[in-house]
Design an enzyme around this catalytic site. Structure first.
Site, mmCIF file in Angstrom:
data_model
loop_
_atom_site.group_PDB
_atom_site.id
_atom_site.type_symbol
_atom_site.label_atom_id
_atom_site.label_comp_id
_atom_site.label_asym_id
_atom_site.label_seq_id
_atom_site.Cartn_x
_atom_site.Cartn_y
_atom_site.Cartn_z
ATOM 1 C CD1 TRP A 102 9.160 13.762 6.613
ATOM 2 C CD2 TRP A 102 9.480 13.655 8.826
ATOM 3 N NE1 TRP A 102 9.860 12.615 6.890
ATOM 4 C CE2 TRP A 102 10.064 12.518 8.233
ATOM 5 C CE3 TRP A 102 9.556 13.796 10.219
ATOM 6 C CZ2 TRP A 102 10.726 11.532 8.982
ATOM 7 C CZ3 TRP A 102 10.194 12.810 10.963
ATOM 8 C CH2 TRP A 102 10.779 11.700 10.347
ATOM 9 C CG ASP A 171 11.642 19.759 8.151
ATOM 10 O OD1 ASP A 171 12.831 19.606 7.795
ATOM 11 O OD2 ASP A 171 10.949 18.836 8.638
ATOM 12 C CE LYS A 195 15.748 12.275 5.799
ATOM 13 N NZ LYS A 195 14.824 12.788 6.801
HETATM 14 C C1 LIG Z 1 14.007 12.898 7.817
HETATM 15 C C2 LIG Z 1 13.176 14.089 8.057
HETATM 16 C C3 LIG Z 1 12.931 14.581 9.348
HETATM 17 C C4 LIG Z 1 13.431 13.893 10.592
HETATM 18 O O1 LIG Z 1 14.731 14.222 10.826
HETATM 19 P P1 LIG Z 1 15.498 13.766 12.166
HETATM 20 O O2 LIG Z 1 16.852 14.319 11.889
HETATM 21 O O3 LIG Z 1 15.437 12.272 12.196
HETATM 22 O O4 LIG Z 1 14.821 14.380 13.318
HETATM 23 C C5 LIG Z 1 12.181 15.728 9.483
HETATM 24 N N1 LIG Z 1 11.686 16.367 8.414
HETATM 25 C C6 LIG Z 1 11.888 15.920 7.153
HETATM 26 C C7 LIG Z 1 11.301 16.664 5.993
HETATM 27 C C8 LIG Z 1 12.639 14.764 6.937
HETATM 28 O O5 LIG Z 1 12.844 14.321 5.682
#
Ligand SMILES: *Cc1c(COP(=O)(O)O)cnc(C)c1O
Length: 359
Positions: A102, A171, A195
Site C-alpha cells: 500500500w 494511511d 476494514k
Molecule cells: C485496503 C487498503 C487500501 C485500499 O483501500 P481502498 O479503499 O480500496 O482504496 C489502502 N491502504 C491500506 C493500508 C489498505 O489496507
C-alpha cells in the site's frame, strides 16, 4: 445460524450485533418512515445521524478541535491523490516510507504530483522488517511524510509513531480504531472503511485545519479538502449507507468500552495466534517480531501442498477466508475489532488439530 468466523482482509467481518442492528433498521429508519438508504442526506434524520457519527468518532479517538473529520468516497486510494494535492502547498517534494504494497501505491500516485523522496525501503527484506528510524533519509524540504502504519498484505505494523518536523500523514486503513493513538501527532489520518470502520464506499479523513485551503491548481473540486470541510462532507451526495454503518460501528465500539478496551483484546488475540505459530514447526510467520501486525497475521504451512486441504477443513469448521494474498502465499488471518477472541481461539484449536493430523 452457525457462528461463522470470517478472516477476510477487507471488506471484512462486521460484529454480529451491528449486522443485527442494521437488519432491524433496514426497512424503516428512526422516524423517517423509509429506509436510511431512501432518505435525503440533507433531511433532519440523516443530518442528525451524521452529526452524532462525527461526535462519536471524535470522542472515541479524542480528536482535538483543530482537526476536521471528513466522510468521503473514493476509498483510501483517492487519498493517495488528495494528500499531495492538498499538502504540497507550494513545495515540490514529499517524503514517503516504503514498507509494503500500500505504501508503494501511495508512492506511485505521489510521483504524479511531486518529487518523491523514499526515506526507507523494505523491498529487500520482502516487507518483513522496518529499518531503524535513525537511519531513515528524510528530506527536510519535503512538504510532508507519508507512511502506512499497518501494511495489510505482509502483516507489518509500526509499534511507534515517527516523530518528524513536518506534517505526518498516515494511511490507517487497516488499523484505525484498533489501538489508542495521539491524533495531535498527525497532519492527516485517513482510512477506507471496509476494514475496521464498517463497509466499503466510505473513507474517513482526519485533517489538521491549518493544512486545508491551498490545493494545487486545476484539480477536481471534490479533491480539495476545503470543499469537503466547508460543506460538512456533503458538497455532493455522500455514501449515506456506509456512513450509517460507520455510525452503528462507533456506537458498538463505545459500548464495548472504546478503543482502549479494544486494544487490550486485540493484543490478546494477536499474541495467542503468534504464540501458536512460533511454538510449531508446522506454521511460520517471517515478520520481525516487534513489527508483527496485530490486525493481519499471515502464516505459511511448512508443506505448501497442504494449503488447499487446510482451507477446506477450516471452512468446514466455519473458519472462512483464510487464503493468503497471492504475493505472500500461504494463509492470512485478519483479526480486526469485529473478530471476537472466541474466533481466534477457534482458529488456534483448528490449527493445532490440523497439525496433529498432517505433520
Ligand atoms: C485496503 C487498503 C487500501 C485500499 O483501500 P481502498 O479503499 O480500496 O482504496 C489502502 N491502504 C491500506 C493500508 C489498505 O489496507
Amino acid at each position: 445460524m452457525n457462528q461463522i468466523y470470517n478472516f477476510s482482509a477487507g471488506p471484512a467481518m462486521l460484529p454480529r450485533a451491528v449486522l443485527e442492528k442494521m437488519h432491524s433498521e433496514l426497512l424503516e429508519y428512526s422516524n423517517a418512515r423509509a429506509s436510511v438508504m431512501e432518505i435525503s442526506h440533507r433531511g433532519v434524520d440523516f443530518m442528525a445521524l451524521a452529526q452524532k457519527c462525527e461526535r462519536d468518532l471524535r470522542e472515541l479517538m479524542k480528536i482535538p478541535d483543530n482537526y476536521k473529520v471528513l466522510f468521503l468516497q473514493g476509498g483510501a486510494s483517492a487519498q493517495f491523490s488528495m494528500v499531495p494535492i492538498n499538502l504540497l502547498r507550494g513545495k515540490t517534494k514529499a517524503n514517503y516510507v516504503h514498507t509494503g504494497h500500500w505504501s508503494k501505491k501511495a508512492i506511485t500516485e505521489g510521483r504524479r504530483y511531486c518529487e518523491v523522496n523514499i526515506c526507507t525501503n523494505s523491498t529487500d527484506n520482502k516487507y518483513t522488517d522496518i529499518e531503524d528510524f535513525s537511519n531513515w533519509k528524510i528530506d527536510s524540504d519535503g512538504a510532508y511524510l507519508h507512511y502506512t502504519p499497518n501494511e495489510t498484505i505482509a502483516g507489518l505494523e509500526f509499534d511507534y509513531i515517527p516523530e518528524v518536523e513536518m506534517p505526518l500523514v498516515a494511511d490507517m486503513s487497516s488499523n484505525i480504531l484498533s489501538r489508542e493513538i495521539e491524533v495531535a501527532k498527525f497532519g492527516v489520518i485517513y482510512a477506507g472503511a471496509q476494514k475496521n470502520i464498517g463497509i466499503s464506499g466510505l473513507t474517513v479523513v482526519i485533517v489538521r485545519q491549518d493544512l486545508i485551503g491551498a490545493p494545487l491548481a486545476q484539480q477536481p473540486i471534490l479533491f480539495d479538502y476545503a470543499t469537503q470541510a466547508n460543506n460538512d462532507s456533503m458538497y455532493n451526495t455522500p455514501a449515506t449507507y456506509p456512513w450509517y454503518v460507520a455510525s452503528r460501528m462507533f456506537e458498538w465500539l463505545k459500548a464495548k468500552g472504546g478503543i482502549g478496551a479494544m486494544e487490550k483484546i486485540n493484543q490478546i488475540k494477536a499474541q495467542k495466534l503468534y504464540k501458536m505459530i512460533d511454538e510449531s514447526d508446522f506454521y511460520s510467520n517471517p515478520v520481525t517480531k516487534k513489527y508483527r501486525s496485530r490486525m493481519n497475521v499471515p502464516f505459511l504451512l511448512a508443506d505448501e501442498k497442504l494449503n488447499n486441504l487446510f482451507l477446506e477443513k477450516a471452512a468446514a469448521q466455519n473458519l472462512i477466508t483464510l487464503k493468503g494474498h497471492r504475493s505472500v502465499g500461504g494463509m492470512r488471518a485478519s483479526i480486526y475489532n469485529a473478530m471476537p477472541e472466541a474466533g481466534v481461539d477457534s482458529l488456534v484449536n483448528f490449527m493445532q488439530a490440523f497439525e496433529k493430523e498432517n505433520a
